[in-house]
Write a protein that holds these residues in place. Sequence first.
Motif, short mmCIF file in Angstrom:
data_model
loop_
_atom_site.label_atom_id
_atom_site.label_comp_id
_atom_site.label_asym_id
_atom_site.label_seq_id
_atom_site.Cartn_x
_atom_site.Cartn_y
_atom_site.Cartn_z
N UNK A 32 0.83 -1.21 0.00
CA UNK A 32 0.00 0.00 0.00
C UNK A 32 0.87 1.26 0.00
N UNK A 33 1.98 1.23 0.74
CA UNK A 33 2.89 2.38 0.76
C UNK A 33 3.53 2.56 -0.61
N UNK A 34 3.95 1.46 -1.24
CA UNK A 34 4.58 1.55 -2.56
C UNK A 34 3.62 2.11 -3.61
N UNK A 35 2.34 1.78 -3.48
CA UNK A 35 1.35 2.34 -4.41
C UNK A 35 1.29 3.86 -4.24
N UNK A 36 1.28 4.31 -3.00
CA UNK A 36 1.27 5.76 -2.74
C UNK A 36 2.54 6.42 -3.30
N UNK A 37 3.68 5.77 -3.08
CA UNK A 37 4.94 6.32 -3.58
C UNK A 37 4.94 6.37 -5.10
N UNK A 38 4.39 5.32 -5.74
CA UNK A 38 4.34 5.29 -7.21
C UNK A 38 3.47 6.43 -7.75
N UNK A 39 2.36 6.71 -7.07
CA UNK A 39 1.50 7.82 -7.50
C UNK A 39 2.23 9.15 -7.37
N UNK A 40 2.90 9.34 -6.22
CA UNK A 40 3.70 10.56 -6.05
C UNK A 40 4.79 10.64 -7.11
N UNK A 41 5.45 9.52 -7.37
CA UNK A 41 6.53 9.51 -8.35
C UNK A 41 6.05 9.88 -9.73
N UNK A 42 4.86 9.40 -10.11
CA UNK A 42 4.31 9.73 -11.42
C UNK A 42 4.04 11.23 -11.54
N UNK A 43 3.44 11.80 -10.50
CA UNK A 43 3.14 13.24 -10.50
C UNK A 43 4.43 14.06 -10.56
N UNK A 44 5.42 13.68 -9.75
CA UNK A 44 6.68 14.43 -9.71
C UNK A 44 7.47 14.26 -11.00
N UNK A 45 7.39 13.08 -11.62
CA UNK A 45 8.07 12.87 -12.89
C UNK A 45 7.50 13.79 -13.96
N UNK A 46 6.17 13.88 -14.01
CA UNK A 46 5.53 14.78 -14.98
C UNK A 46 5.86 16.23 -14.69
N UNK A 47 5.87 16.60 -13.39
CA UNK A 47 6.18 17.98 -13.02
C UNK A 47 7.63 18.33 -13.30
N UNK A 48 8.48 17.32 -13.43
CA UNK A 48 9.89 17.58 -13.71
C UNK A 48 10.13 18.20 -15.07
N UNK A 49 9.14 18.14 -15.96
CA UNK A 49 9.29 18.75 -17.29
C UNK A 49 8.91 20.22 -17.30
N UNK A 50 8.39 20.73 -16.17
CA UNK A 50 8.04 22.14 -16.11
C UNK A 50 9.32 22.98 -16.09
N UNK A 51 9.32 24.12 -16.77
CA UNK A 51 10.52 24.97 -16.77
C UNK A 51 10.87 25.46 -15.38
N UNK A 52 12.15 25.54 -15.09
CA UNK A 52 12.73 26.08 -13.86
C UNK A 52 12.37 25.22 -12.63
N UNK A 53 11.09 25.20 -12.22
CA UNK A 53 10.76 24.47 -10.99
C UNK A 53 10.96 22.97 -11.17
N UNK A 54 10.86 22.50 -12.40
CA UNK A 54 11.06 21.08 -12.65
C UNK A 54 12.49 20.64 -12.38
N UNK A 55 13.44 21.57 -12.44
CA UNK A 55 14.84 21.25 -12.21
C UNK A 55 15.33 21.77 -10.85
N UNK A 56 14.46 22.40 -10.07
CA UNK A 56 14.88 22.96 -8.78
C UNK A 56 13.98 22.46 -7.65
N UNK A 57 12.75 22.92 -7.63
CA UNK A 57 11.84 22.60 -6.52
C UNK A 57 11.38 21.14 -6.56
N UNK A 58 11.11 20.61 -7.74
CA UNK A 58 10.55 19.26 -7.84
C UNK A 58 11.51 18.20 -7.31
N UNK A 59 12.81 18.24 -7.66
CA UNK A 59 13.71 17.24 -7.05
C UNK A 59 13.75 17.34 -5.53
N UNK A 60 13.71 18.55 -4.98
CA UNK A 60 13.71 18.72 -3.53
C UNK A 60 12.45 18.10 -2.92
N UNK A 61 11.30 18.34 -3.56
CA UNK A 61 10.05 17.75 -3.08
C UNK A 61 10.13 16.23 -3.17
#
Length: 277
Positions: free
Chosen positions: A132-161
Amino acid sequence: MGYLMKGQRWVARHPRSWGLGMVPALITLVGYVAALIALGWWTDDVIAWLTPFADDWGTPWLGLFRGALAVLFFGGCLLLALITFTAVTLLVGQPFYESLSERVDLAIDGHVPSSGLPLWRELLISARESTAVLVRVALWGTVLFAAGFLPVIGQTAIPAIGFCVTGFFLTEELAAVALARRRVPLAERLRLLRSRKLLVLGFGVPLTLLFLVPLAAVIVMPGAVAGATLLARDLLGEPTSEDGPAPGEATAGTGGAGTDGAGTGAPHGPGGPTPYG
């Protein structure tokens, strides 16, 4: 970070526990390294099998396209290995880590909470909740992976999050060793962790960074379990120092950290965690 360091100091004072505690992590690490080597060897074939439509593409587009997919695929597998390493190690070494956590509890107040469940059921519950925890982590990972393509914050804030999310769930997996013995289910554990985010991130984020160092996870895992036991006691309002209340006084009147009538160490009281069925 204090509990992380206290956990390492505790196992340093108990070298036998530290040595045995490295065995499950070492076994898991060897298995993961072998799997990643095999994956790296076959990645190109896997990508070619998944993209037959690109077979007729000319140079250099075919190489660039499949090369980029290969990097993303292997990087995703590395991330998955990092995320699942702790859960698999705890599952492999469940009996030992349970014993190590019990020794920490015993050293503090002379009392060892017990779930009262047979080992096979504890393993079943642990596997179910880890999934159940891994499912939650996978969902977070999918969202953060997609957000990583956003300019600037995708290369700064998103990795920190991303490090914060990984640290949070890493702490949950480690603290679950002590909390599950107190019959605190997953939903209640997550609520407790969310109520003390800075405490949790202070423990989990540095540990996540340490786990990125080769072999570091093997060395620090026993101390991480000991430190997480101290953190779990803090979350439940129990003493966390060996010079705390005398045995028998540690859990009395701590607002949800007491024991039930059967002496199982299960939290009780209004609004307290719901025990396993």
